[in-house]
Design an enzyme around this catalytic site. Structure first.
Site, PDB file in Angstrom:
ATOM      1  N   ARG A 120      -1.349  14.530 -44.076  1.00 37.86           N
ATOM      2  CA  ARG A 120      -1.884  14.232 -42.793  1.00 37.86           C
ATOM      3  C   ARG A 120      -3.367  14.208 -42.794  1.00 37.86           C
ATOM      4  NH1 ARG A 120       0.202  17.458 -39.613  1.00 37.86           N
ATOM      5  NH2 ARG A 120       1.848  15.992 -39.059  1.00 37.86           N
ATOM      6  N   ASN A 155      -6.051  11.075 -43.538  1.00 36.25           N
ATOM      7  CA  ASN A 155      -6.999  10.735 -42.401  1.00 36.25           C
ATOM      8  C   ASN A 155      -8.454  10.423 -42.807  1.00 36.25           C
ATOM      9  OD1 ASN A 155      -6.328  10.502 -39.279  1.00 36.25           O
ATOM     10  ND2 ASN A 155      -4.836  11.729 -40.144  1.00 36.25           N
ATOM     11  N   SER A 158       3.467  17.184 -44.813  1.00 40.16           N
ATOM     12  CA  SER A 158       3.110  16.539 -44.095  1.00 40.16           C
ATOM     13  C   SER A 158       2.015  17.185 -43.490  1.00 40.16           C
ATOM     14  CB  SER A 158       4.021  16.547 -42.735  1.00 40.16           C
ATOM     15  OG  SER A 158       4.218  17.752 -42.105  1.00 40.16           O
TER      16      SER A 158
END
Lengths: 156, 281
Positions: free
Chosen positions: B214, B218, B210
């Site tokens: 992440r 993004n 994660s």
């Protein structure tokens, strides 16, 4: 999205950067920050102390000033007292001196008066003797009646 | 844009999302990859030169800046540069103190490195998408991705290092038994051991994944939107003007995202390491 050798390269680069930061970067900066914090705390404490000391000093200065004022007032009082004393003394002295002078003058006058009286008496006696001599030229011997005439002259 | 006359939109996007990869191609030998497929064909033993170069450059910039400050750090009145560095250091220090309860001299420098390095790498996203690749084309480089964090290799590289640290400290602090116990004996006690292992194993493995995804997601999405906006410039005057405003708006919004993502990566790293240091769960 394909993984390749870059992954290993990035891991190594990351590890090296972290190691370098830990070894050479973090400690000196944090130390400087801590040192500055301590310095500021110290400075604040010193300022507080200085403030306190200033207050104390001001209080003491005020005390000293009041003492000095009281002393000065006392000195002025004493001086005034002494001055009036001196004036009184001088007055008395002057009075005494005046009296003394007057007395002396009176004595001198008395003396002069006596002397003049004496002189006068002497002259009157002389004149009387001379007059009597002339009157009694023939009848009276000055040597025989001198004492009598002198005694008479003294009664004048 | 510079080459949009000769490229379709799809090709343009593909072009922008291709790393400059150097490696051994089964047919062409040791060479730079000429397109995405060739790069894929090189397999694991290839290297994304642009990702490495830009991340090392930015990491070097970070080291140079902070090392310079550290060398001349004084307790007196700080200079502007020292002030700036101290501001960041204090910010990180505060976060570490707030989230990390153990005693470990590694965590704060680690957090500082992650925060500044990731921020700088993200910051490359604000450079107009075509500018640097266009300049690179002039000197003969045909593929260039200047934002290292849009390359999963970079984000997974960092996340894996963090994961290794988490494993290392978990075992060091709790012992192998303690660590395995943590993985197997909860939340359902020793009779639910297999179920516990699956649950805790997934939760453990999800940490680095994660973390990496992440950041990558993004930034990759942000880059994608910049690319899509850039395509609008070739769509006539109205679209171009709209694109101009869209790019401005997105860039301003993106300042928030790049800072936030750097911060999130940093804070999660601190939190994961804190969990690794905690004996009682």
């Amino acid at each position: 999205m394909n993984f390749n050798l870059t992954l290993i390269g990035q891991m190594i680069a990351f590890a090296v950067f972290v190691w370098f930061t830990m070894k050479f970067v973090w400690a000196p900066i944090v130390k400087a920050l801590e040192a500055r914090k301590a310095k500021i705390a110290e400075g604040l404490a010193a300022a507080e102390r200085g403030h306190h000391e200033q207050e104390l000093g001001q209080k003491r200065a005020l005390e000293i000033l009041q003492q000095a004022k009281a002393q000065a007032a006392e000195i002025v009082n004493q001086a005034q007292k002494r001055a009036s004393e001196i004036v009184d003394e001088a007055k008395q002295e002057a009075r005494a001196e005046g009296a003394r002078l007057v007395a002396a003058a009176k004595a001198e006058i008395d003396q002069e008066t006596n002397r003049a009286r004496e002189n006068l008496r002497q002259r009157v006696a002389d004149l009387a003797v001379a007059a009597a001599e002339r009157i009694l030229q023939k009848e009276i011997d000055p040597k025989a009646h001198g004492t009598l005439v002198d005694a008479f002259a003294k009664q004048l | 844009m510079a080459s949009s006359e000769t490229l379709t939109s799809t090709e343009y996007i593909r072009h922008h999302l291709t790393n400059l990869t150097f490696g051994y191609h089964p047919e062409h030998g040791l060479d730079f990859a000429h397109d995405m497929d060739e790069a894929a064909a090189m397999g694991f033993w290839a290297i994304n030169v642009d990702t490495m170069a830009f991340s090392l450059l930015l990491g070097g910039l970070f080291i140079w800046f902070f090392y310079g400050v550290a060398q001349r750090a004084t307790a007196g009145v700080p200079t502007g540069r020292q002030n700036f560095a101290e501001w960041i250091v204090e910010f990180i220090d505060e976060n570490v103190r707030g989230s990390f309860s153990g005693q470990n001299p590694l965590v704060a420098p680690l957090a500082l490195t992650i925060f500044v390095w990731v921020f700088l790498m993200n910051l490359m996203d604000l450079i107009p998408v075509d500018l640097v690749p266009w300049l690179a084309t002039l000197i003969g480089i045909h593929y260039l991705k200047i934002v290292p964090t849009t390359d999963p290799n970079a984000t997974f590289g960092m996340a894996l290092m963090v994961f290794i640290l988490v494993l290392y400290y978990s075992i060091k602090i709790k012992g192998i038994g303690g660590f395995l116990g943590e993985l197997t004996l909860q939340p359902f006690g020793k009779w639910g051991m297999p179920f516990n292992l699956v649950l805790e194993g997934i939760s453990l493995l999800s940490k680095p994944v994660s973390l990496a995804l992440r950041l990558f997601g993004n930034l990759y999405a942000g880059e994608m939107i910049f690319i899509l906006i850039a395509i609008m410039y070739s769509g006539g005057l109205v679209l171009a003007v709209t694109g101009l405003f869209a790019q401005l708006a997105w860039a301003i919004f993106h300042i928030l995202i790049i800072t936030l993502q750097a911060f999130i990566f940093t804070v999660l790293t601190i939190v994961y390491l804190d969990m690794a240091h905690q004996k009682h769960h």
